[in-house]
Design a protein around this motif. Sequence first.
Motif, PDB file in Angstrom:
ATOM      1  N   THR A  87      -4.351 -11.507  -3.902  1.00 47.64           N
ATOM      2  CA  THR A  87      -3.796 -11.351  -2.570  1.00 47.64           C
ATOM      3  C   THR A  87      -2.275 -10.991  -2.770  1.00 47.64           C
ATOM      4  N   ALA A  88      -1.582 -11.194  -3.895  1.00 47.54           N
ATOM      5  CA  ALA A  88      -0.052 -10.839  -4.317  1.00 47.54           C
ATOM      6  C   ALA A  88      -0.088  -9.466  -4.731  1.00 47.54           C
ATOM      7  N   GLU A  89      -1.429  -9.057  -5.501  1.00 53.60           N
ATOM      8  CA  GLU A  89      -1.489  -7.585  -5.887  1.00 53.60           C
ATOM      9  C   GLU A  89      -1.830  -6.584  -4.938  1.00 53.60           C
ATOM     10  N   VAL A  90      -2.508  -6.974  -4.004  1.00 52.66           N
ATOM     11  CA  VAL A  90      -2.844  -6.323  -2.724  1.00 52.66           C
ATOM     12  C   VAL A  90      -1.353  -6.209  -2.126  1.00 52.66           C
ATOM     13  N   MET A  91      -0.568  -7.165  -1.676  1.00 52.98           N
ATOM     14  CA  MET A  91       0.687  -6.949  -1.178  1.00 52.98           C
ATOM     15  C   MET A  91       1.538  -6.163  -1.789  1.00 52.98           C
ATOM     16  N   ARG A  92       1.570  -6.336  -3.096  1.00 53.51           N
ATOM     17  CA  ARG A  92       2.749  -5.269  -3.788  1.00 53.51           C
ATOM     18  C   ARG A  92       2.096  -4.132  -3.859  1.00 53.51           C
ATOM     19  N   ARG A  93       0.649  -3.614  -3.815  1.00 58.74           N
ATOM     20  CA  ARG A  93       0.717  -2.128  -3.829  1.00 58.74           C
ATOM     21  C   ARG A  93       0.698  -1.816  -2.293  1.00 58.74           C
TER      22      ARG A  93
END
Length: 398
Positions: A87-93
């Motif tokens: 979830t965090a990586e999707v948000m960051r990208r």
Amino acid sequence: MSNQAIMEAPVAGLGPVICIVGARPNFMKMAPILRAMAAHIPPMPVLLVHTGQHYDKDMNDRLFEDLRLPRPDANLEVGSGTHAIQTAEVMRRFEPVVDAHKPSCVAVVGDVNSTLACALVAVKKGVPVVHIEAGLRSYDRAMPEEINRILTDQISARLYTTERTAEDNLVREGIPPERVCFAGNVMIDSVVFGRANARSATETLRACDINPLVLSHPMGYGVVTLHRPSNVDKPETLRALLGVLAEVAASLPLVFALHPRTRSNIDRFGLEDLVDPARMVLLPPQGYLEMLGLMAGAAMVLTDSGGLQEETTALGVPCLTLRENTERPITVEQGTNLLVGRNRAAILGAVQEILAGRGKRGRLPEFWDGHAAERIAADLYQWLMSSQSGIALKSLAT
């Protein structure tokens, strides 16, 4: 019309609708929406973003081809990880994509991690979120998907539902009914679209180098899919389910389309001996048209998938759902679905009822007619234009 062509002809200053796909079910839901937006008069500007949550390249290519999806304008290539990491990586990208393209809204479907992650980025940047397949509830908060559904609905500005009871769920949770639009089920749009080109079970087995004579049983065959962590991540649970499936296979050959997680756990837990290759055919993950053909020709489907509960109702094929609850109650109330959980007696009893010709046939629910995406595109266009007019009038007033 390509995404780029649509992008070059914006509608009255309307920013693009960023459409998100991440995991396999999203592809089936987003494909008809993209076609409807392209066919809308005027066409709606679209940017397709693939988060890469489903990252098997071969399977991605097959899904895009089967569903006639345009290639994504951006692929975030997130890959696997824990719920928090993914979830965090999707948000960051995803955040730089929103910054770069100034969308009119972000459209998300279903209940996977990519859905919630992209919705959070959008709403925190003041971009309206549109949730397609809103309001579905299993009332089981141990399911990560249930948390994703609830939170995405709470931060969405426009919510499209697949069944009327979904609006009741949303209103109970404090969402004003004027934000909700009952449009029907886009998953069924894909079933209608793909049915003519679905591959037969015989073709699929031959392509997998499996003798299609396994389908010559007088009662036909059943299709099995299992992937829920609650069913496949504990050795005792998976062992019990495979044992029941082996009993079912004694009466009806089973075609088991194995999710990678399930395949890995069968090997890891040493459960290979519970699978009799003469009665239970193990297939690798299948493309959309292959699965559609397998289901359409089946005597029954045994699954823990939400999407397959809907597809079997559309196809008129009896479905036994190996879960204690469902977020798609209309498939039980009106369709072909029966909840049997992991109860051996319930599963075997239901199988015998179906083999005796007494399985549920049900009926198609309202607006499961292949035109849900067209209704969504028409409503979304009007809603966006109305929102744009409101913004313009507000700016003139100040």
